[in-house]
Scaffold this motif. Structure first.
Motif, PDB file in Angstrom:
ATOM      1  N   ARG A   1       2.934 -40.433 -31.580  1.00 14.55           N
ATOM      2  CA  ARG A   1       2.076 -41.498 -32.058  1.00 14.55           C
ATOM      3  C   ARG A   1       2.058 -42.669 -31.069  1.00 14.55           C
ATOM      4  N   ASN A   2       3.263 -43.033 -30.634  1.00 18.74           N
ATOM      5  CA  ASN A   2       3.365 -44.176 -29.741  1.00 18.74           C
ATOM      6  C   ASN A   2       2.747 -43.936 -28.370  1.00 18.74           C
ATOM      7  N   ASP A   3       2.718 -42.664 -27.949  1.00 19.95           N
ATOM      8  CA  ASP A   3       2.069 -42.364 -26.670  1.00 19.95           C
ATOM      9  C   ASP A   3       0.606 -42.769 -26.725  1.00 19.95           C
ATOM     10  N   PHE A   4      -0.010 -42.450 -27.858  1.00 19.58           N
ATOM     11  CA  PHE A   4      -1.419 -42.809 -28.020  1.00 19.58           C
ATOM     12  C   PHE A   4      -1.580 -44.330 -28.031  1.00 19.58           C
ATOM     13  N   ILE A   5      -0.779 -44.961 -28.866  1.00 17.80           N
ATOM     14  CA  ILE A   5      -0.944 -46.409 -29.027  1.00 17.80           C
ATOM     15  C   ILE A   5      -0.728 -47.114 -27.690  1.00 17.80           C
ATOM     16  N   GLU A   6       0.253 -46.644 -26.948  1.00 22.26           N
ATOM     17  CA  GLU A   6       0.535 -47.296 -25.673  1.00 22.26           C
ATOM     18  C   GLU A   6      -0.619 -47.105 -24.689  1.00 22.26           C
ATOM     19  N   LYS A   7      -1.189 -45.901 -24.665  1.00 27.12           N
ATOM     20  CA  LYS A   7      -2.329 -45.655 -23.764  1.00 27.12           C
ATOM     21  C   LYS A   7      -3.529 -46.522 -24.170  1.00 27.12           C
ATOM     22  N   ILE A   8      -3.720 -46.651 -25.466  1.00 28.46           N
ATOM     23  CA  ILE A   8      -4.884 -47.399 -25.944  1.00 28.46           C
ATOM     24  C   ILE A   8      -4.758 -48.876 -25.616  1.00 28.46           C
ATOM     25  N   ILE A   9      -3.616 -49.445 -25.926  1.00 25.30           N
ATOM     26  CA  ILE A   9      -3.448 -50.887 -25.766  1.00 25.30           C
ATOM     27  C   ILE A   9      -2.962 -51.258 -24.378  1.00 25.30           C
ATOM     28  N   GLY A  10      -2.244 -50.331 -23.745  1.00 26.66           N
ATOM     29  CA  GLY A  10      -1.740 -50.644 -22.417  1.00 26.66           C
ATOM     30  C   GLY A  10      -0.335 -51.210 -22.456  1.00 26.66           C
TER      31      GLY A  10
END
Ligand SMILES: Nc1ncnc2c1ncn2[C@@H]1O[C@H](COP(=O)(O)OP(=O)(O)OP(=O)(O)O)[C@@H](O)[C@H]1O
Ligand SMILES: [Mg+2]
Lengths: 528, 379
Positions: free
Chosen positions: A257-266
């Protein structure tokens, strides 16, 4: 139908495995100097569900609108099933390539009937000199039956609830690619721009079933959503956009989940969690007694100062009507509201009085009821508080702009340009503007309907914080939502509805996403 | 005197618009107990430097905005080209007196068209304005000449009649929810009939000379007074629409009726107010019309409908493109009238007026759409 497609494809000599369904290369598009898309590469394989992710304003809808022929790109190449397609596309041309769309604003004509909307695409592109409405209606009924939906083809779309409108738009898109597949022999590409915010959980599950079904027949799906859980559930891969550039492509399997969030927000963020306080002892702000109207029957509801109360339930449970009935936006047939020492008759309530008495309503229908897209942001935002900007006989326009800019900054609206039309913001940013519009007026009671639909993960946290902060200042909030995660994040108390009545109440540590979902389903079975 | 009349009517129109929107209780207040609270006083939010577009008049500003600027002021370019073309073709055309005469005879239509902006902005059409103008002109003439009323009193009666027609329109449109095109088409035609009936198709001349003098005297810059009246009305409307809260609300009621309603705006009152104000302004146009011609004839009002709408729609393509706006309307109509004048001076027959108004409108709107790359028009 599907095997014959494969046959045509092999005849043309392309091998099925390595020709992607859809490829964009070097796609760029700017709006008056600002780059919405910047040299974007986008590959969708056959039989794949491909997520398209990114913050509000990162360019997702712009990319999709290029495909629909709505925007002329500045630059870029497009291939569909290995065929070079010259850009820009003509509106409606996509039907030829077996594409089907559900746009972020659904793209329905509210004043026309369900049937007219359903066959709009066919009417627009084919020369038909006689429309056999009876046969069309029968076909439509068959279609709805196949999707297990109960629609009246003659109903006016604008009068349907948001959920049904969303379902109609989805059915139409599925039908478009089915027709395209039958006619042109391509398996079809379905493009869904944030279809889920309008849908309650079981609607989303139905949609996912349908998606899995067409994908298993070789079609591809592009899926836009801000809900990372949904993305992880349904997609095979996802392309993440950030500020119009590709930030990366993620294979869903094995990603967290966090991989996605980190890619999205930076960057990494902490998800907002609230200290749930028991407010049942504090002063009562609003007391609804015997509210009856639409599907709601004899509802009693108490909201305390500083409390956030969530309302939820399955489709048809009627919870989403409560804010509108309390605000006088839809007629109630009975009930009273005690607010600030006044006793108000709800059948006599109307929006004018509601506003005068310190109630604010953020409607869920962004386009139709919440803001005017063709007017500037500053005008939209200042509408409910025009009195603040009175100077003698006139209005202080400069102050209006400054006020709008200050709000835009507080709510992280990007770009923060109050002079632009509301339309030119991305969907999520529009929602932030409209929330700010009502929060600024400092109401005593805030009524929300799906307040963060289409708002990205990062900004959603900002909205949650704003609502909570206002509540801590004494604001009482009622929030109708089908997003259980959101309810869990901000509510002190959640009421679950079924058939127009409250069937269970969750408080304290029971206010969690899973408990809410569980109660919704339990209520359904309970009531038969 | 007429300046006072204009001031009075504008004030009354503004009052109707504002009072209907803001004062008084709705028939059905929801309060059934307790005592009303006073309004809370809320201070202005702290101002913050907003992230603006490029600075004024820098190169970047030009690069980003030249198309919009071109569109906004294209009407002046068109006007200049027109002047140039006819100046070459006809020596009589390029004189100050010719131009002021053209403006003089267009002024009444300009005022009518300016009033029309109000209901158009709030989302209703008013096709009855031309009939109201003729009605008002006839009433002033009949009361003044036949009944011997002082002209001031006759004017007031005409304005009241205008307001009454507006109220009738509003009643059917807002209360019965009938489309404004139907109601105003019907009411307009009905008024036409009434006017012809009570005047027995007689032209009434010899209307009070004071009124005529108030129109044609040239107090300022050798331009007839009535042209200045149109400027006053345009200014008042511009101020109202851009800088007052009721004006803002009008815009929202037109563009997003449901949005406006849920923001607590009493949509019905706003619509009614703009229809009544529009009719009153049309009656004012009638007063000017009697003054300008010195007489009133029960002509068929339909001939004035197209110019009035042409002015409003042409106006919406310039100055503030995409919105009905008074300055665009004012200049647009004088532009059209100048064109017609030029064509007749080079010897073209009188039907050319229709060709020019009709064709000019379509061509001008088309050109402005080309500049904007065929975006959807939203008024
Ligand atoms: N018609 C337009 N005029 C000017 N700018 C626009 C227009 N449409 C989009 N933009 C800008 O382009 C950028 C990308 O917008 P887009 O709608 O593609 O975002 P998005 O990724 O779909 O966001 P959201 O998740 O909020 O829907 C934004 O900065 C937006 O303000
Ligand atoms: Mg979008």
């Amino acid at each position: 139908m599907v095997p014959s497609n494969v046959a045509t494809e092999t005849k043309t000599g392309t091998s099925k495995a390595d020709v992607p369904a859809l490829v964009f290369r070097h796609l760029s598009k700017s709006f008056g100097g600002a780059k919405a898309l910047d040299d974007v590469e986008f590959h969708v394989d056959r039989g794949e569900v491909h997520g398209l992710l990114g913050q509000n304003g990162s360019g997702k809808s712009t990319l999709i609108k290029v495909l629909a022929g709505y925007h002329d790109p500045d630059n870029g190449e497009l291939e569909i099933y290995g065929r070079r397609i010259p850009l820009p596309l003509v509106p409606g041309e996509y039907l030829k390539y077996g594409l089907g769309f559900v746009h972020q604003n659904l793209g329905l004509v509210p004043s026309l009937t369900v049937l007219e909307n359903l066959i709009a695409g066919a009417l627009a592109t084919k020369a038909r000199w006689y429309i056999d409405w009876r046969a069309e209606a029968e076909r439509a009924l068959e279609t709805f039956a196949r999707f297990r939906l109960d629609f009246d083809p003659d109903a006016i779309v604008g009068a349907l609830p948001q959920v049904q409108q969303a379902l109609l738009a989805i059915v139409r898109a599925f039908e478009e690619i089915r027709a395209g597949a039958a006619e042109h022999g391509t398996p079809g590409i379905l493009i869904l721009d944030e279809p889920t915010p309008f849908l309650p959980r079981e609607g989303v599950e139905r949609l996912f079933e349908l998606i899995r079904d067409i994908v298993s027949h070789g079609a591809s799906v592009v899926f836009v959503s801000h809900d990372v859980d949904e993305v992880m559930e349904i997609t095979d891969r996802a392309t993440v956009l950030r500020d119009g550039k590709v930030a990366g492509v993620i294979g869903t399997k094995g990603a967290e989940r966090n991989d996605f969030i980190e890619k999205i927000i930076g960057r990494r963020i902490d998800l907002f969690t609230t200290e749930r306080v028991d407010r049942s002892a504090s002063e009562v702000t609003a007391h609804v007694a015997g509210l009856t109207g639409g599907p709601i029957a004899n509802l009693d509801l108490v909201v305390h100062r500083g409390e956030v109360v969530g309302l939820t339930g399955l489709i048809g449970s009627g919870y989403e009507h409560v804010p509108y009935l309390m605000f006088g936006a839809r007629p109630a047939s009975g009930g009273t509201l005690a607010l600030n020492g006044l006793l108000l008759s709800l059948p006599a309530m109307n929006p004018y009085w509601a506003v005068q008495l310190g109630i604010a309503l953020l409607p869920g229908d962004r386009q139709g009821a919440s803001g005017v897209g063709t007017l500037p942001i500053e005008d939209n935002v200042t509408l409910p508080v025009l009195d603040w900007f009175r100077r003698g006989l006139g209005l202080e326009r400069r102050g209006m702009r400054a006020g709008a800019a200050a709000l835009g900054q507080a709510y992280e609206v990007r770009p923060n340009r109050p002079d632009l039309n509301l339309d030119s913001l991305s969907g999520g940013n529009q929602q932030k503007v409209l929330l700010a519009k009502w929060m600024q007026s400092n109401p005593d009671l805030l009524l929300l309907d799906e307040p963060t639909q289409g708002v990205d993960v990062g900004a959603r946290q900002a909205v949650f914080k704003a609502v909570r902060a206002a509540a801590d200042q004494g604001l009482a909030v009622i929030c109708a939502s089908s997003d259980h995660e959101q309810l869990a994040a901000i509510c002190d108390r959640v009421l679950v509805f079924a058939r127009g009545r409250v069937v269970s109440e969750l408080t304290g540590n029971n206010v969690t996403k899973d408990r809410i979902t569980e109660q919704c389903y339990a209520s359904a079975t309970l009531q038969g | 005197m007429i300046v006072i009349v204009i001031a009075v009517i504008l004030l009354v129109a503004a009052l109707i618009l504002t009072v209907l929107q803001e004062r008084g209780t709705t028939g059905s207040s929801p309060i059934i107990g307790g005592a009303p609270r006073g309004m809370r006083a809320i201070s202005l939010p702290p101002s913050v430097r907003s992230a603006q577009g490029p600075r004024f008049w820098t190169e970047a500003y030009w690069a980003a905005n030249w198309k919009t600027l071109l569109q906004r002021f294209s009407i002046f370019i068109a006007y200049a080209l027109l002047l140039l073309a006819f100046a070459l073709a006809s020596p009589a055309f390029f004189t100050w007196s010719n131009h002021t005469n053209v403006w003089f005879s267009t002024a009444a239509i300009v005022v009518m068209s300016l009033g029309l902006i109000l209901p158009l902005t709030s989302g209703d059409f008013d096709l009855s304005i031309a009939s109201v103008m003729v009605l008002s002109a006839m009433m002033v003439a009949a009361l003044n000449v036949w009944q011997g009323w002082p002209v001031g009193l006759a004017i007031l009666a005409a304005l009241a009649a205008g307001a009454l027609v507006g109220a009738v329109n509003a009643f059917f449109i807002v209360y019965f929810r009938i489309h404004s095109l139907i109601v105003t088409l019907g009411v307009g035609t009905l008024i036409n009939g009434v006017v012809i009936w009570f005047s027995k198709s007689n032209t009434i001349s010899n209307v009070s000379f004071d009124l005529a003098a108030a129109m044609y005297e040239r107090v300022f810059l050798k331009v007839p007074n009535n042209v200045w009246y149109t400027v006053i009305v345009a200014f008042a409307l511009w101020y109202f629409l851009e800088y007052t809260a009721p004006g803002r609300r009008l815009l929202f009621v037109g563009r997003g009726r449901e949005v406006a309603r849920l923001a607590g705006i009493r949509v019905d009152r706003v619509r009614a107010g703009s229809l009544i104000a529009c009719s009153m302004i049309a009656a004012l146009a009638g007063v000017m019309y009697v003054g300008m011609t010195g007489s009133a004839e029960p002509i068929n009002a339909r001939a004035f409908v197209l110019p009035a709408f042409a002015g409003a729609f042409l106006g919406a393509t310039c100055i503030y493109p995409g919105r009905f706006n008074p300055w665009g309307t004012l200049i647009g109509l004088y532009f059209l009238a100048t064109g017609v004048n030029g064509l007749s001076l080079v010897g073209l027959p009188s039907f050319i007026q229709d060709l020019f108004y009709g064709g000019g409108l379509v061509i001008a709107v088309t050109l402005s759409q080309i500049v904007l790359k065929r975006q959807q028009q939203n008024f």
